[in-house]
Design a protein around this motif. Structure first.
Motif, short mmCIF file in Angstrom:
data_model
loop_
_atom_site.label_atom_id
_atom_site.label_comp_id
_atom_site.label_asym_id
_atom_site.label_seq_id
_atom_site.Cartn_x
_atom_site.Cartn_y
_atom_site.Cartn_z
N ASP A 56 0.80 -1.22 0.00
CA ASP A 56 0.00 0.00 0.00
C ASP A 56 0.84 1.27 0.00
O ASP A 56 0.31 2.38 0.11
N GLY A 57 2.16 1.13 -0.13
CA GLY A 57 3.05 2.28 -0.16
C GLY A 57 3.56 2.73 1.18
O GLY A 57 4.40 3.64 1.27
N SER A 58 3.08 2.12 2.27
CA SER A 58 3.58 2.50 3.60
C SER A 58 5.01 2.01 3.79
O SER A 58 5.45 1.05 3.14
N THR A 155 13.36 11.86 17.24
CA THR A 155 13.75 11.98 15.85
C THR A 155 12.49 11.89 15.00
O THR A 155 11.48 11.34 15.43
N THR A 156 12.57 12.42 13.77
CA THR A 156 11.41 12.44 12.88
C THR A 156 11.71 11.65 11.61
O THR A 156 12.79 11.79 11.02
N TYR A 157 10.76 10.82 11.19
CA TYR A 157 10.87 10.06 9.95
C TYR A 157 9.78 10.52 9.00
O TYR A 157 8.60 10.62 9.39
N ARG A 158 10.13 10.78 7.74
CA ARG A 158 9.17 11.21 6.72
C ARG A 158 9.05 10.12 5.66
O ARG A 158 10.03 9.78 5.00
N ALA A 159 7.86 9.60 5.50
CA ALA A 159 7.61 8.51 4.56
C ALA A 159 7.35 9.08 3.17
O ALA A 159 6.24 9.00 2.63
N THR A 160 8.37 9.68 2.61
CA THR A 160 8.26 10.30 1.28
C THR A 160 8.88 9.40 0.23
O THR A 160 9.54 8.41 0.54
N GLY A 161 8.73 9.80 -1.02
CA GLY A 161 9.30 9.03 -2.13
C GLY A 161 8.24 8.19 -2.81
O GLY A 161 7.23 7.83 -2.23
N CYS A 162 8.50 7.89 -4.10
CA CYS A 162 7.52 7.14 -4.88
C CYS A 162 7.79 5.64 -4.75
O CYS A 162 8.93 5.20 -4.61
N ALA A 163 6.72 4.88 -4.81
CA ALA A 163 6.85 3.43 -4.80
C ALA A 163 7.34 2.95 -6.17
O ALA A 163 7.20 3.64 -7.18
N GLY A 164 7.93 1.76 -6.21
CA GLY A 164 8.40 1.20 -7.47
C GLY A 164 9.78 1.72 -7.85
O GLY A 164 10.58 2.09 -7.00
N THR A 165 10.06 1.76 -9.17
CA THR A 165 11.34 2.22 -9.69
C THR A 165 11.11 3.21 -10.82
O THR A 165 10.11 3.14 -11.54
N ASP A 166 12.04 4.15 -10.96
CA ASP A 166 11.97 5.12 -12.07
C ASP A 166 13.37 5.65 -12.31
O ASP A 166 13.90 6.42 -11.51
#
Length: 286
Positions: A56-58, A155-166
């Motif tokens: 689900d991208g998490s 500390t802080t974590y940011r769940a950024t970025g696209c799933a998969g590959t590019d």
């Protein structure tokens, strides 16, 4: 007893009397009370690292909290716990994620390496969320410390970025050869989170100064990690003529394997090296 003998006798009596008084005074002095050595537990480090991606991208995240113990002398910190909490968006109350125990941790002494204890906690962060983690050592106050004000860190974590590959072709470097052609180097970035595991080629499709020139290609790698850039890569020389501008269309391709790109629109770049230039680097895309 003559006068001289009387003086000597009187002096000895005085000396014995004062010496005895000094000894009695020394005996009467109280013994200093022993100073109680207490530990000081400190959260010396906390970090959150991505360990995987869910369908689900998490983001699957592992949080590591490290504790050290300081003291003026040798003492044991005893048994204590480390509590990990989190909150989203940097606001609101913290939610308990987990707790881990430490049986004992040495404190103080003259050792070069300070003893530490590290405990890890696993979590899943929704895609796009920003989550703050807070570690607290000895949350129940089991250990009596010299300083109770340094028992937390965050500390802080940011769940950024696209799933998969590019894959993105980010730069092309052209270096003139003595024959007038160009040695072509490329830099390639995988902008998404999953690794691109495929046969990765770069292809030089055309050369405007030599319309009939054949295109050339070369395999330049088999894997590019998520959110990583590699380069310079490639040892291919493209055709060209001395004293003339040369424009090449360069593209990168992933063939086979598990690298299914989300887009190929950013895989190519046109680069020109002018007549008389020995070297030129073109920025294509970031």
């Amino acid at each position: 007893m003559n006068s001289r003998s009387r003086r000597i006798f009187f002096f000895c009596v005085v000396l014995l009397a004062t010496g005895g008084a000094t000894a009695l005074a020394e005996k009467a002095r109280p013994t200093p009370r022993a100073v109680l050595v207490r530990p000081d537990l400190v959260v010396s480090g906390i970090r959150a690292d991505r360990t995987g991606l869910a369908a689900d991208g998490s983001h699957q995240v592992r949080v590591s909290a490290t504790v050290r113990c300081g003291a003026a002398g040798m003492v044991s910190g005893g048994a204590f716990k480390i509590l990990l909490e989190y909150r989203d968006g940097g606001v609101g109350a913290y939610t308990r994620l987990g707790e881990a125990g430490v049986a004992s941790l040495g404190c103080g002494g003259a050792t070069v390496k300070v003893p530490t204890a590290t405990r890890t906690f696993d979590d899943r962060v929704p895609a796009g969320a920003s989550r703050t983690y807070r570690a607290t050592v000895d949350p129940g106050g089991q250990v009596t410390e010299t300083d109770e004000g340094n028992n937390q860190a965050a500390t802080t974590y940011r769940a950024t970025g696209c799933a998969g590959t590019d894959l993105i072709l980010t730069r092309v470097e052209l270096i003139r050869t003595d024959e007038g052609g160009s040695l072509v180097h490329v830099w390639v970035r995988n902008r998404c989170l999953e690794p691109c595991a495929s046969d990765i080629y770069y292809v030089i499709d055309e050369h405007e100064a030599l319309p009939g020139a054949m295109g050339v290609e070369q395999r330049i790698g088999v894997r590019i990690e998520g959110e990583a850039e590699v380069g310079p890569m490639g040892t291919t020389v493209a055709a060209g003529r001395a004293g003339m501008d040369a424009t090449y269309t360069v593209r990168v391709e992933a063939r086979g394997g598990s690298c299914a790109e989300t887009s190929t629109a950013n895989n190519s770049c046109r680069a020109t090296i002018r007549a008389g230039e020995a070297r030129r680097t073109v920025t294509c895309s970031r």
